[in-house]
Design a protein around this motif. Structure first.
Motif, PDB file in Angstrom:
ATOM      1  N   GLU A  40       0.824  -1.208   0.000  1.00 40.67           N
ATOM      2  CA  GLU A  40       0.000   0.000   0.000  1.00 40.67           C
ATOM      3  C   GLU A  40       0.858   1.258   0.000  1.00 40.67           C
ATOM      4  O   GLU A  40       0.588   2.206  -0.730  1.00 40.67           O
ATOM      5  N   MET A  41       1.889   1.252   0.804  1.00 40.37           N
ATOM      6  CA  MET A  41       2.755   2.419   0.920  1.00 40.37           C
ATOM      7  C   MET A  41       3.462   2.713  -0.406  1.00 40.37           C
ATOM      8  O   MET A  41       3.464   3.854  -0.881  1.00 40.37           O
ATOM      9  N   ILE A  42       4.038   1.688  -1.024  1.00 40.12           N
ATOM     10  CA  ILE A  42       4.814   1.899  -2.245  1.00 40.12           C
ATOM     11  C   ILE A  42       3.911   2.094  -3.460  1.00 40.12           C
ATOM     12  O   ILE A  42       4.148   2.982  -4.274  1.00 40.12           O
ATOM     13  N   SER A  43       2.866   1.283  -3.591  1.00 40.60           N
ATOM     14  CA  SER A  43       2.014   1.398  -4.783  1.00 40.60           C
ATOM     15  C   SER A  43       1.202   2.687  -4.792  1.00 40.60           C
ATOM     16  O   SER A  43       0.945   3.251  -5.849  1.00 40.60           O
ATOM     17  N   ASN A  44       0.808   3.166  -3.618  1.00 38.67           N
ATOM     18  CA  ASN A  44       0.028   4.403  -3.549  1.00 38.67           C
ATOM     19  C   ASN A  44       0.894   5.657  -3.667  1.00 38.67           C
ATOM     20  O   ASN A  44       0.367   6.743  -3.917  1.00 38.67           O
ATOM     21  N   HIS A  45       2.205   5.497  -3.469  1.00 37.57           N
ATOM     22  CA  HIS A  45       3.121   6.642  -3.494  1.00 37.57           C
ATOM     23  C   HIS A  45       4.426   6.267  -4.195  1.00 37.57           C
ATOM     24  O   HIS A  45       5.491   6.284  -3.575  1.00 37.57           O
ATOM     25  N   PRO A  46       4.377   5.924  -5.488  1.00 44.16           N
ATOM     26  CA  PRO A  46       5.616   5.514  -6.163  1.00 44.16           C
ATOM     27  C   PRO A  46       6.661   6.630  -6.156  1.00 44.16           C
ATOM     28  O   PRO A  46       6.336   7.797  -6.354  1.00 44.16           O
ATOM     29  N   TYR A  47       7.879   6.223  -5.901  1.00 45.22           N
ATOM     30  CA  TYR A  47       9.044   7.122  -5.868  1.00 45.22           C
ATOM     31  C   TYR A  47       8.894   8.269  -4.876  1.00 45.22           C
ATOM     32  O   TYR A  47       9.446   9.339  -5.064  1.00 45.22           O
ATOM     33  N   GLN A  48       8.165   8.012  -3.794  1.00 41.47           N
ATOM     34  CA  GLN A  48       8.041   9.020  -2.737  1.00 41.47           C
ATOM     35  C   GLN A  48       8.866   8.635  -1.513  1.00 41.47           C
ATOM     36  O   GLN A  48       9.353   9.499  -0.801  1.00 41.47           O
TER      37      GLN A  48
END
Length: 136
Positions: A40-48
Motif C-alpha cells: 500500500e505504501m509503495i504502490s500508492n506513493h511511487p518514488y516518494q
C-alpha cells in the motif's frame, strides 16, 4: 547512521518466487501484514519513499509508535542492522519487482508487466534478486 538505501537498483523477484503474475494482498481484519503495508505504501506513493522510510513505517505501524515518538524510535530502529527490501515477501512470494531510483526512492512493478521487463533489461540499473525462500 549508515545509509541503508539502494540507488539506481532493481530488485527482481526471487528465483523461487511462486507467482507468475503479481498478487495484491489484502488486509485480513484489523491488523495489516507487513507485505500489505509495504504494498500500500509503495504502490500508492511511487518514488516518494526510500527503503529506510518503508522499513521504518512498517515497524512504526505494527508497533503503534506515535508521531511524537517517531524521530527517536527511527534512530533506535536503525541503530542495529535491519533486513533490506530484498527480504520482502513482495519479491519473494507475490511477484513484485522493486525499483530504487537515483535518489533511492522506490516503486514496485508487477513481474508480468512491460515496465518490469524494461527495467530488468536496462543495463544502466544494478540488478539484484530478492532473497530465495528456500535454500538452493
Amino acid at each position: 547512521m549508515k545509509d541503508m538505501n539502494y540507488y539506481n537498483t532493481f530488485i527482481q523477484v526471487a528465483e523461487d518466487c511462486p507467482a507468475s503474475a503479481a498478487i495484491i494482498r489484502k488486509a485480513k481484519g484489523e491488523s495489516k501484514t507487513i507485505p500489505v503495508i509495504q504494498y500500500e505504501m509503495i504502490s500508492n506513493h511511487p518514488y516518494q519513499y526510500t527503503q529506510e522510510d518503508v522499513l521504518f513505517e512498517v515497524f512504526a505501524a505494527r508497533n503503534h509508535i506515535s508521531e511524537n515518538d517517531r524521530v527517536s524510535a527511527r534512530e533506535k530502529f536503525f541503530s542495529k542492522g535491519q533486513p533490506c527490501l530484498r527480504t520482502s515477501s513482495l519479491g519473494k512470494r507475490y511477484g513484485w519487482g522493486i525499483h530504487h531510483n537515483a535518489q533511492g526512492k522506490v516503486a514496485i512493478y508487477a513481474v508480468e508487466s512491460d515496465d518490469y521487463i524494461k527495467i530488468m533489461n536496462d543495463k544502466g540499473i544494478t540488478q539484484v534478486k530478492a532473497m530465495r525462500s528456500k535454500r538452493a
